[in-house]
Scaffold this motif. Structure first.
Motif, PDB file in Angstrom:
ATOM      1  N   ARG A 199      16.029  -1.087  23.899  1.00  0.00           N
ATOM      2  CA  ARG A 199      16.812   0.138  23.727  1.00  0.00           C
ATOM      3  C   ARG A 199      16.450   0.895  22.455  1.00  0.00           C
ATOM      4  O   ARG A 199      16.477   2.125  22.417  1.00  0.00           O
ATOM      5  N   MET A 200      16.147   0.168  21.414  1.00  0.00           N
ATOM      6  CA  MET A 200      15.700   0.755  20.146  1.00  0.00           C
ATOM      7  C   MET A 200      14.343   0.140  19.821  1.00  0.00           C
ATOM      8  O   MET A 200      14.275  -0.973  19.298  1.00  0.00           O
ATOM      9  N   PRO A 201      13.240   0.819  20.173  1.00  0.00           N
ATOM     10  CA  PRO A 201      11.914   0.212  20.043  1.00  0.00           C
ATOM     11  C   PRO A 201      11.450   0.097  18.595  1.00  0.00           C
ATOM     12  O   PRO A 201      10.486   0.749  18.160  1.00  0.00           O
ATOM     13  N   ILE A 202      12.138  -0.738  17.863  1.00  0.00           N
ATOM     14  CA  ILE A 202      11.839  -0.986  16.455  1.00  0.00           C
ATOM     15  C   ILE A 202      11.370  -2.435  16.324  1.00  0.00           C
ATOM     16  O   ILE A 202      12.019  -3.350  16.847  1.00  0.00           O
ATOM     17  N   ALA A 203      10.266  -2.649  15.642  1.00  0.00           N
ATOM     18  CA  ALA A 203       9.752  -4.006  15.463  1.00  0.00           C
ATOM     19  C   ALA A 203      10.773  -4.884  14.748  1.00  0.00           C
ATOM     20  O   ALA A 203      11.558  -4.402  13.918  1.00  0.00           O
ATOM     21  N   THR A 204      10.745  -6.163  15.050  1.00  0.00           N
ATOM     22  CA  THR A 204      11.737  -7.094  14.516  1.00  0.00           C
ATOM     23  C   THR A 204      11.858  -7.014  13.004  1.00  0.00           C
ATOM     24  O   THR A 204      12.962  -6.950  12.450  1.00  0.00           O
ATOM     25  N   GLY A 205      10.729  -6.987  12.315  1.00  0.00           N
ATOM     26  CA  GLY A 205      10.765  -6.951  10.863  1.00  0.00           C
ATOM     27  C   GLY A 205      11.174  -5.619  10.280  1.00  0.00           C
ATOM     28  O   GLY A 205      11.484  -5.532   9.075  1.00  0.00           O
ATOM     29  N   ASP A 206      11.183  -4.583  11.104  1.00  0.00           N
ATOM     30  CA  ASP A 206      11.564  -3.257  10.626  1.00  0.00           C
ATOM     31  C   ASP A 206      13.047  -2.947  10.829  1.00  0.00           C
ATOM     32  O   ASP A 206      13.525  -1.911  10.345  1.00  0.00           O
ATOM     33  N   VAL A 207      13.769  -3.808  11.537  1.00  0.00           N
ATOM     34  CA  VAL A 207      15.206  -3.576  11.719  1.00  0.00           C
ATOM     35  C   VAL A 207      15.916  -3.587  10.369  1.00  0.00           C
ATOM     36  O   VAL A 207      16.627  -2.617  10.031  1.00  0.00           O
ATOM     37  N   PRO A 208      15.762  -4.623   9.535  1.00  0.00           N
ATOM     38  CA  PRO A 208      16.413  -4.562   8.211  1.00  0.00           C
ATOM     39  C   PRO A 208      15.835  -3.468   7.319  1.00  0.00           C
ATOM     40  O   PRO A 208      16.536  -2.939   6.452  1.00  0.00           O
ATOM     41  N   TYR A 209      14.575  -3.106   7.539  1.00  0.00           N
ATOM     42  CA  TYR A 209      13.957  -2.022   6.759  1.00  0.00           C
ATOM     43  C   TYR A 209      14.658  -0.694   7.035  1.00  0.00           C
ATOM     44  O   TYR A 209      15.045   0.024   6.095  1.00  0.00           O
ATOM     45  N   LEU A 210      14.860  -0.361   8.314  1.00  0.00           N
ATOM     46  CA  LEU A 210      15.547   0.879   8.661  1.00  0.00           C
ATOM     47  C   LEU A 210      17.013   0.836   8.236  1.00  0.00           C
ATOM     48  O   LEU A 210      17.570   1.839   7.793  1.00  0.00           O
ATOM     49  N   ARG A 211      17.618  -0.323   8.392  1.00  0.00           N
ATOM     50  CA  ARG A 211      19.011  -0.472   7.955  1.00  0.00           C
ATOM     51  C   ARG A 211      19.115  -0.207   6.446  1.00  0.00           C
ATOM     52  O   ARG A 211      20.074   0.410   5.982  1.00  0.00           O
ATOM     53  N   GLY A 212      18.126  -0.656   5.695  1.00  0.00           N
ATOM     54  CA  GLY A 212      18.126  -0.418   4.256  1.00  0.00           C
ATOM     55  C   GLY A 212      17.973   1.054   3.911  1.00  0.00           C
ATOM     56  O   GLY A 212      18.558   1.533   2.932  1.00  0.00           O
ATOM     57  N   ILE A 213      17.200   1.786   4.708  1.00  0.00           N
ATOM     58  CA  ILE A 213      17.067   3.228   4.488  1.00  0.00           C
ATOM     59  C   ILE A 213      18.414   3.912   4.677  1.00  0.00           C
ATOM     60  O   ILE A 213      18.822   4.759   3.876  1.00  0.00           O
TER      61      ILE A 213
END
Length: 286
Positions: A199-213
């Motif tokens: 549903r949200m095509p974000i790589a596993t390691g980038d989920v906390p990265y985007l959350r941090g943004i």
């Protein structure tokens, strides 16, 4: 002031800590004069039905959180929220024929709310599209977006978006010095760790990265509110567990894929309603 009202206000002060700049009394002046400013999270872009009084390009809904607040408080609402708005659109026309949002704020305005800042530097759209493309390129593995873009998003927020927020809030205060001004943070788009690639095509390691943004953006909003005497409506705790990866009826933000809102990665009607509830709670309305 009646003795009963005094007791209620005293109790509210004890329960809520410091009570800041109470809203002006409207008993003798009629409905609360309320102006809603802001971007697509304020406008509820994509949520039906559309507001027939809004410029078509603004994609404003009659179910956005300003309308919910006005309905609950019987306020006199002037809604100039507009999808894709940036802080610069407070002082300048966003589209031909769309007047600057600050034009709606008057000296006798009593309440102003807004969600703004996410579109400055194209932060939201660039983060979602670039990280989405990076995620697809690795089939959801690794952290390709963080590896490529590093601190660029948060650097823009800290060096450009934050001072722009301070200027925008200061301009609102100058136009309506007696108004209560509230700025909302953004509800969580992604969970803290485990994403939903389908549903949200974000790589596993980038989920906390985007959350941090997003956390950095909300912190900039909070600090700008503190610097200008505005009220910050924190959505971090209440929107936890209601991100775009959750099921229909639970999520407040719609995903990129398999969603119900044609404007992706934006609040749905439930999210707008809950944003209104949190705002009224913080402001002591309703």
């Amino acid at each position: 002031m009646s003795r009963t009202l005094a007791v209620v206000l005293a109790a509210a002060a004890v329960l809520g800590g410091t009570v800041a700049s109470a809203l002006p009394s409207t008993a003798a002046t009629g409905p609360l004069r309320y102006v809603a400013l802001g971007d697509s999270y304020s406008a509820a872009s994509g949520v039906l039905p559309p507001d027939p009084t809004a410029p078509p390009a603004c994609l404003r809904s009659t179910r956005n959180y300003p309308h919910v607040i006005a309905g609950a408080t019987h306020a006199q609402l002037t809604d100039v929220t507009c999808g894709a708005a940036q802080t610069k659109d407070y002082a300048g026309a966003q589209y031909p024929g769309v007047t600057p949002q600050l034009d709606a704020v008057r000296p006798d305005t009593q309440l102003v709310t807004m969600t703004i800042g996410g579109n400055d530097n194209n932060t939201f759209i660039n983060a979602i599209t670039r990280c989405g493309a990076a995620g697809v390129s690795t089939l959801g593995t690794g952290s390709p977006c963080r590896d490529r873009y590093g601190s660029s998003f948060v650097d823009d927020i800290r060096t450009s978006t934050y001072p722009a927020l301070v200027r925008a809030l200061s301009a609102v205060r100058a136009k309506a010095p007696g108004a209560r001004v509230a700025i909302l943070g953004y509800p969580w788009i992604l969970p803290e760790r485990q994403g939903c690639f389908d549903r949200m095509p974000i790589a596993t390691g980038d989920v906390p990265y985007l959350r941090g943004i997003e956390a950095t953006l909300n912190d900039a909003v909070r600090r700008a509110a503190a610097a200008t005497g505005a009220t910050y409506v924190d959505l971090s705790a209440v929107s936890e567990g209601h991100d775009a990866c959750q099921a229909i009826g639970v999520r407040w933000v719609e995903p990129v894929l398999q969603g119900t809102n044609p404007v992706i990665v934006h609040p749905n009607a439930l999210g707008e309603s809950r944003m209104a509830t949190q705002t009224m709670g913080v402001l002591g309305l309703g």
